[in-house]
Design a protein around this motif. Structure first.
Motif, PDB file in Angstrom:
ATOM      1  N   PRO A   1       0.871  -1.084  -0.161  1.00  0.00           N
ATOM      2  CA  PRO A   1      -0.012   0.034   0.005  1.00  0.00           C
ATOM      3  C   PRO A   1       0.831   1.380   0.034  1.00  0.00           C
ATOM      4  CG  PRO A   1      -0.247  -1.103   2.090  1.00  0.00           C
ATOM      5  CD  PRO A   1       0.602  -1.913   1.095  1.00  0.00           C
ATOM      6  N   ARG A   2       2.020   1.190   0.323  1.00  0.00           N
ATOM      7  CA  ARG A   2       3.013   2.324   0.568  1.00  0.00           C
ATOM      8  C   ARG A   2       3.507   2.659  -1.115  1.00  0.00           C
ATOM      9  NH1 ARG A   2       7.306  -0.163   4.261  1.00  0.00           N
ATOM     10  NH2 ARG A   2       6.800  -1.812   2.510  1.00  0.00           N
ATOM     11  N   ASN A   3       3.332   1.892  -2.163  1.00  0.00           N
ATOM     12  CA  ASN A   3       3.464   1.966  -3.517  1.00  0.00           C
ATOM     13  C   ASN A   3       2.222   2.666  -4.318  1.00  0.00           C
ATOM     14  OD1 ASN A   3       4.372   1.871  -6.313  1.00  0.00           O
ATOM     15  ND2 ASN A   3       5.453  -0.005  -6.157  1.00  0.00           N
ATOM     16  N   GLY A   4       2.039   3.758  -3.994  1.00  0.00           N
ATOM     17  CA  GLY A   4       0.547   4.454  -4.638  1.00  0.00           C
ATOM     18  C   GLY A   4       0.698   4.145  -6.020  1.00  0.00           C
TER      19      GLY A   4
ATOM     20  N   SER B   1       1.788   1.733  -8.065  1.00  0.00           N
ATOM     21  CA  SER B   1       1.506   0.383  -8.293  1.00  0.00           C
ATOM     22  C   SER B   1       0.035   0.216  -7.789  1.00  0.00           C
ATOM     23  CB  SER B   1       2.461  -0.535  -7.556  1.00  0.00           C
ATOM     24  OG  SER B   1       2.090  -1.879  -7.968  1.00  0.00           O
ATOM     25  N   LEU B   2      -0.542   0.698  -6.625  1.00  0.00           N
ATOM     26  CA  LEU B   2      -1.834   0.525  -6.308  1.00  0.00           C
ATOM     27  C   LEU B   2      -2.747   1.180  -7.249  1.00  0.00           C
ATOM     28  CD1 LEU B   2      -3.361  -0.698  -3.830  1.00  0.00           C
ATOM     29  CD2 LEU B   2      -3.032   1.436  -2.537  1.00  0.00           C
ATOM     30  N   ARG B   3      -2.435   2.332  -7.674  1.00  0.00           N
ATOM     31  CA  ARG B   3      -3.413   2.958  -8.717  1.00  0.00           C
ATOM     32  C   ARG B   3      -3.700   2.248 -10.106  1.00  0.00           C
ATOM     33  NH1 ARG B   3      -0.967   7.333  -6.160  1.00  0.00           N
ATOM     34  NH2 ARG B   3       0.590   7.574  -7.999  1.00  0.00           N
ATOM     35  N   ALA B   4      -2.516   1.693 -10.566  1.00  0.00           N
ATOM     36  CA  ALA B   4      -2.304   0.807 -11.597  1.00  0.00           C
ATOM     37  C   ALA B   4      -3.320  -0.323 -11.553  1.00  0.00           C
ATOM     38  CB  ALA B   4      -0.728   0.495 -12.013  1.00  0.00           C
ATOM     39  N   VAL B   5      -3.176  -1.082 -10.468  1.00  0.00           N
ATOM     40  CA  VAL B   5      -4.121  -2.325 -10.332  1.00  0.00           C
ATOM     41  C   VAL B   5      -5.567  -1.806 -10.323  1.00  0.00           C
ATOM     42  CG1 VAL B   5      -4.510  -4.158  -8.870  1.00  0.00           C
ATOM     43  CG2 VAL B   5      -2.215  -3.785  -9.431  1.00  0.00           C
ATOM     44  N   GLU B   6      -5.746  -0.900  -9.376  1.00  0.00           N
ATOM     45  CA  GLU B   6      -7.195  -0.198  -9.121  1.00  0.00           C
ATOM     46  C   GLU B   6      -7.781   0.037 -10.436  1.00  0.00           C
ATOM     47  OE1 GLU B   6      -6.488   2.778  -6.237  1.00  0.00           O
ATOM     48  OE2 GLU B   6      -6.855   1.321  -4.523  1.00  0.00           O
ATOM     49  N   LYS B   7      -7.046   0.516 -11.546  1.00  0.00           N
ATOM     50  CA  LYS B   7      -7.543   0.826 -12.729  1.00  0.00           C
ATOM     51  C   LYS B   7      -7.946  -0.276 -13.796  1.00  0.00           C
ATOM     52  CE  LYS B   7      -4.225   3.843 -14.307  1.00  0.00           C
ATOM     53  NZ  LYS B   7      -3.644   4.935 -14.973  1.00  0.00           N
ATOM     54  N   LEU B   8      -7.457  -1.417 -13.295  1.00  0.00           N
ATOM     55  CA  LEU B   8      -7.773  -2.621 -14.161  1.00  0.00           C
ATOM     56  C   LEU B   8      -9.264  -3.101 -13.936  1.00  0.00           C
ATOM     57  CD1 LEU B   8      -4.808  -4.909 -13.040  1.00  0.00           C
ATOM     58  CD2 LEU B   8      -4.940  -3.712 -15.210  1.00  0.00           C
ATOM     59  N   PRO B   9      -9.763  -2.770 -15.043  1.00  0.00           N
ATOM     60  CA  PRO B   9     -11.363  -3.276 -15.070  1.00  0.00           C
ATOM     61  C   PRO B   9     -11.698  -4.845 -14.761  1.00  0.00           C
ATOM     62  CG  PRO B   9     -10.657  -3.244 -17.404  1.00  0.00           C
ATOM     63  CD  PRO B   9      -9.545  -2.856 -16.430  1.00  0.00           C
ATOM     64  N   TYR B  10     -10.765  -5.575 -14.644  1.00  0.00           N
ATOM     65  CA  TYR B  10     -10.903  -6.942 -14.345  1.00  0.00           C
ATOM     66  C   TYR B  10     -10.522  -7.415 -12.969  1.00  0.00           C
ATOM     67  CZ  TYR B  10      -6.604  -7.026 -16.560  1.00  0.00           C
ATOM     68  OH  TYR B  10      -5.120  -6.571 -17.091  1.00  0.00           O
ATOM     69  N   ALA B  11      -9.886  -6.251 -12.134  1.00  0.00           N
ATOM     70  CA  ALA B  11      -9.552  -6.715 -10.844  1.00  0.00           C
ATOM     71  C   ALA B  11     -10.339  -6.005  -9.826  1.00  0.00           C
ATOM     72  CB  ALA B  11      -7.938  -6.032 -10.691  1.00  0.00           C
ATOM     73  N   ARG B  12     -10.611  -6.834  -8.715  1.00  0.00           N
ATOM     74  CA  ARG B  12     -11.456  -6.014  -7.584  1.00  0.00           C
ATOM     75  C   ARG B  12     -10.664  -6.358  -6.142  1.00  0.00           C
ATOM     76  NH1 ARG B  12     -14.192 -10.272  -5.438  1.00  0.00           N
ATOM     77  NH2 ARG B  12     -14.580 -12.198  -6.953  1.00  0.00           N
TER      78      ARG B  12
ATOM     79  N   THR C   1      -0.211  -5.624   2.855  1.00  0.00           N
ATOM     80  CA  THR C   1      -0.499  -5.837   1.418  1.00  0.00           C
ATOM     81  C   THR C   1      -1.801  -5.787   1.183  1.00  0.00           C
ATOM     82  OG1 THR C   1       1.302  -7.679   1.358  1.00  0.00           O
ATOM     83  CG2 THR C   1      -0.195  -7.702  -0.420  1.00  0.00           C
ATOM     84  N   ASN C   2      -2.202  -4.909   0.275  1.00  0.00           N
ATOM     85  CA  ASN C   2      -3.608  -4.729  -0.439  1.00  0.00           C
ATOM     86  C   ASN C   2      -3.731  -5.797  -1.356  1.00  0.00           C
ATOM     87  OD1 ASN C   2      -3.591  -2.478   1.269  1.00  0.00           O
ATOM     88  ND2 ASN C   2      -4.299  -1.099  -0.152  1.00  0.00           N
ATOM     89  N   TRP C   3      -5.012  -6.841  -1.450  1.00  0.00           N
ATOM     90  CA  TRP C   3      -4.766  -7.949  -2.264  1.00  0.00           C
ATOM     91  C   TRP C   3      -6.175  -7.555  -3.424  1.00  0.00           C
ATOM     92  CZ3 TRP C   3      -1.886 -11.749  -2.963  1.00  0.00           C
ATOM     93  CH2 TRP C   3      -0.754 -11.918  -1.918  1.00  0.00           C
ATOM     94  N   PHE C   4      -5.947  -8.099  -4.653  1.00  0.00           N
ATOM     95  CA  PHE C   4      -6.980  -7.820  -5.436  1.00  0.00           C
ATOM     96  C   PHE C   4      -6.992  -9.337  -5.889  1.00  0.00           C
ATOM     97  CE2 PHE C   4      -5.078  -3.891  -4.910  1.00  0.00           C
ATOM     98  CZ  PHE C   4      -6.080  -3.215  -5.190  1.00  0.00           C
ATOM     99  N   VAL C   5      -8.242  -9.566  -6.640  1.00  0.00           N
ATOM    100  CA  VAL C   5      -8.557 -10.696  -7.211  1.00  0.00           C
ATOM    101  C   VAL C   5      -8.915 -10.532  -8.731  1.00  0.00           C
ATOM    102  CG1 VAL C   5     -10.742 -11.337  -6.518  1.00  0.00           C
ATOM    103  CG2 VAL C   5      -9.075 -13.120  -7.111  1.00  0.00           C
ATOM    104  N   VAL C   6      -8.313 -11.420  -9.821  1.00  0.00           N
ATOM    105  CA  VAL C   6      -9.024 -11.275 -11.227  1.00  0.00           C
ATOM    106  C   VAL C   6      -9.493 -12.831 -11.392  1.00  0.00           C
ATOM    107  CG1 VAL C   6      -8.338 -11.268 -13.435  1.00  0.00           C
ATOM    108  CG2 VAL C   6      -7.105  -9.952 -11.670  1.00  0.00           C
TER     109      VAL C   6
END
Length: 144
Positions: A90-93, A95-106, A123-128
């Motif tokens: 979460p300190r890597n803003g 990278s975090l924004r890049a994953v948050e913009k993916l339309p398929y990751a939540r 760690t902030n986790w996302f799933v695809v």
């Protein structure tokens, strides 16, 4: 340099065991600029984690998104995985924004222990999922 060597040796061993897949991303001139990897591939559960590294001069140019699309296509279509987790510090803003913009990751709160325990620190986790990825690539995202 030692960290790169260690990571490379780990990925070679994971590929040998069938639990990892790593690819080097090239720019338009064929120069290596990035590495993207599936780690801890579990064929039994149909799950894996995804990690990327992109050289600073190539940030913000779309390489990381195209690399994620390509390796996820491979994961879901060729390897028949069902779910891929992405862990972000979460300190890597950026990278975090890049994953948050993916339309398929939540974002997800629950992650299998074998993945959660592989990360050090918060760690902030996302799933695809295969379904969400396919819908997004087919332009069906948000059209329900």
């Amino acid at each position: 340099m030692e960290g790169i060597r260690e990571h490379t040796e780990t990925m070679i061993e994971e590929e040998r065991r069938g639990t990892g897949l790593s690819r080097t991303i090239l720019d338009e001139r064929g120069n290596p600029i990035s590495v993207i990897s599936l780690h801890k591939i579990n064929q039994e559960t149909g799950e894996a984690t995804l990690g990327t590294w992109l050289g600073r001069p190539y940030w913000g140019k779309g390489y990381n998104r195209r690399a994620k699309d390509a390796i996820l296509r491979l994961a879901f279509e060729k390897m028949a995985l069902r779910r891929v987790y992405i862990g972000v510090d979460p300190r890597n803003g950026r990278s975090l924004r890049a994953v948050e913009k993916l339309p398929y990751a939540r974002p997800v709160a629950e992650v299998p222990d074998e993945y959660r325990n592989a990360c050090q620190g918060e760690t902030n986790w996302f799933v695809v999922t295969r379904e969400e990825f396919t819908r997004a690539l087919n332009g069906e995202w948000g059209n329900e």
